[in-house]
Design an enzyme around this catalytic site. Structure first.
Site, PDB file in Angstrom:
ATOM      1  N   TRP A  87       0.830  -1.211   0.000  1.00 23.14           N
ATOM      2  CA  TRP A  87       0.000   0.000   0.000  1.00 23.14           C
ATOM      3  C   TRP A  87       0.859   1.253   0.000  1.00 23.14           C
ATOM      4  O   TRP A  87       0.550   2.228  -0.673  1.00 23.14           O
ATOM      5  CB  TRP A  87      -0.979  -0.008   1.169  1.00 23.14           C
ATOM      6  CG  TRP A  87      -1.968  -1.128   1.081  1.00 23.14           C
ATOM      7  CD1 TRP A  87      -2.137  -2.150   1.976  1.00 23.14           C
ATOM      8  CD2 TRP A  87      -2.922  -1.362   0.036  1.00 23.14           C
ATOM      9  NE1 TRP A  87      -3.132  -2.998   1.550  1.00 23.14           N
ATOM     10  CE2 TRP A  87      -3.624  -2.543   0.361  1.00 23.14           C
ATOM     11  CE3 TRP A  87      -3.252  -0.704  -1.152  1.00 23.14           C
ATOM     12  CZ2 TRP A  87      -4.640  -3.068  -0.448  1.00 23.14           C
ATOM     13  CZ3 TRP A  87      -4.263  -1.217  -1.950  1.00 23.14           C
ATOM     14  CH2 TRP A  87      -4.933  -2.379  -1.603  1.00 23.14           C
ATOM     15  N   ASP A 113      -1.269   6.619   6.467  1.00 25.07           N
ATOM     16  CA  ASP A 113      -2.374   5.732   6.103  1.00 25.07           C
ATOM     17  C   ASP A 113      -2.613   4.822   7.306  1.00 25.07           C
ATOM     18  O   ASP A 113      -1.756   4.012   7.658  1.00 25.07           O
ATOM     19  CB  ASP A 113      -1.968   4.914   4.867  1.00 25.07           C
ATOM     20  CG  ASP A 113      -3.011   3.874   4.460  1.00 25.07           C
ATOM     21  OD1 ASP A 113      -4.015   3.700   5.184  1.00 25.07           O
ATOM     22  OD2 ASP A 113      -2.807   3.228   3.405  1.00 25.07           O
ATOM     23  N   LYS A 138     -11.695  -1.788   6.937  1.00 27.31           N
ATOM     24  CA  LYS A 138     -10.821  -2.705   7.653  1.00 27.31           C
ATOM     25  C   LYS A 138     -11.270  -2.822   9.116  1.00 27.31           C
ATOM     26  O   LYS A 138     -11.694  -3.861   9.547  1.00 27.31           O
ATOM     27  CB  LYS A 138      -9.363  -2.236   7.583  1.00 27.31           C
ATOM     28  CG  LYS A 138      -8.851  -1.967   6.169  1.00 27.31           C
ATOM     29  CD  LYS A 138      -8.641  -3.247   5.371  1.00 27.31           C
ATOM     30  CE  LYS A 138      -8.571  -3.037   3.872  1.00 27.31           C
ATOM     31  NZ  LYS A 138      -7.409  -2.342   3.380  1.00 27.31           N
TER      32      LYS A 138
END
Ligand SMILES: *Cc1c(COP(=O)(O)O)cnc(C)c1O
Length: 359
Positions: free
Chosen positions: A101, A171, A195
């Site tokens: 990511w 993030d 998530k």
């Protein structure tokens, strides 16, 4: 009805209490005669929903007054572009690449300026967090970027990098609300909610007010400017009403559980059950350097691909689902977010023990 133990990395398990409440309100939201999915985002009912969600999130995370909370769409992945578009004044940014990511965010930023990889753990398949105490931070860097919990590899920053005075952007998709955080240490914090928070389709960005300006890269679409959304209190256009509503319920659930200190203790206890088992197992092994282990995502292997596959299959049959590791790393991964009860983790460890004894 029988519910499984869902170890998916995302979309992921939600608190059963929240799902039940949503079910109760599905046909008639608090006497309005309609569901939240059917009502105007400009209605009084929805106005109360979004305001209360924001207030509860602010309380949970102790978000300082000078930060805006934005409910945005496009997933965490759209932030990979939105961040450089809004912050790259000098067109330079530094990236710490600790997984897929972070790498994607770094690659996306290269479209908008000079995005420099100042540290990486790719040499060892992202199984650790590099030393970030004295990195070659660019004098001109508009920000330093991290992915705080690496969902795929199961690593987490235990200590924030030394950004040498530069803005920190993080993030937090897979560790959002897993424990307290000092928001004031960041310029921007953002996470996809699917998530650890709520239903897919929304990102929450917490942005320091002075970073929200009209001074963005030329050509930045209106929808990609933080200012557009900040000025309109996240109602510039139709937001993800459903996700805002369910996230709001999750915030209430977290408050009822005792807040983020309590969640952190709970998450530490849950993770310890799995890591202790892995450290003592003859068959299963954790894949991450001990000091960098995530509390949320626990990857492990047997060292034998066929045995891994058999484990995943038998676990599924026993009601433990989505334990297959990410396609890029193989093996197994148990994501044990806030809504996974301790009992689910204990039962998984017991199942692993049994599997080990039988194989
Ligand atoms: C899942 C994930 C993303 C991507 O999220 P999307 O909402 O699907 O774009 C980004 N960062 C992290 C850390 C993730 O876990």
């Amino acid at each position: 009805m029988s519910r499984v133990y869902n170890f998916s990395a995302g979309p992921a398990v939600l608190p059963e209490e929240v799902l039940r409440e949503v079910q109760q309100e599905m046909l008639d939201y608090q006497g309005s005669g309609q569901s939240v999915m059917e009502m105007s985002h400009r209605s009084k009912d929805f106005d109360a929903i979004i305001k209360e969600a924001e207030a509860d999130l602010r309380e949970l995370m102790a978000i300082p007054e000078n930060y805006k909370v934005l409910f945005l769409q496009g997933g965490a992945s759209l932030q990979f572009a939105m961040i450089p578009m809004n912050l790259m004044k000098n067109k330079v940014a530094d990236y710490i690449v600790t997984g897929q990511w972070a790498k994607k965010a770094w690659q996306e930023a290269q479209k908008y300026g000079k995005a420099v990889k100042i540290a990486s753990s790719e040499d060892q398949t992202f199984s650790y967090i590099p030393d970030c105490s004295d990195l070659p931070v660019d004098d001109d860097a508009d920000y330093v970027y991290i992915c705080q919990n690496n969902t795929i590899y199961g690593t987490a920053f235990k200590k924030l990098p030394n950004t040498k005075g530069k803005l920190l952007v993080s993030d937090i998709s897979s560790c959002f609300l897993s424990g307290p955080m000092d928001v004031s240490k960041y310029g921007i914090l953002y996470g996809g909610v699917q998530k650890n928070v709520g239903p897919a389709g929304m990102v929450i960005a917490i942005v320091r007010e002075d970073l929200i300006t009209d001074d963005v890269l030329e050509g930045t679409p209106t929808m990609m400017k933080y200012k557009t959304h900040a000025d309109a209190d996240s109602l510039y256009n139709t937001p993800n009403c459903w996700s805002i509503y369910v996230c709001g319920k999750v915030f209430k659930w977290l408050k009822q559980m005792g807040g983020l200190e309590v969640m952190k203790e709970r998450n530490e206890k849950k993770a310890a059950v799995l890591y202790d088992f892995l450290d003592n197992s003859r068959m299963f092994k954790g894949t991450v350097r001990k000091e960098d282990r995530s509390l949320m995502n626990v990857p492990f292997v047997t060292g034998d691909k066929e045995l891994d596959a058999r484990f995943v299959k038998e676990a599924e049959a026993a009601g433990f689902i989505n334990l297959k590791g990410h396609r890029s790393v193989g093996g197994m991964r148990a994501s044990i977010y806030n809504a996974m009860p301790l009992e689910g983790v204990e039962k998984l460890a017991a199942f692993m023990k049994k599997f080990e004894e039988e194989n």
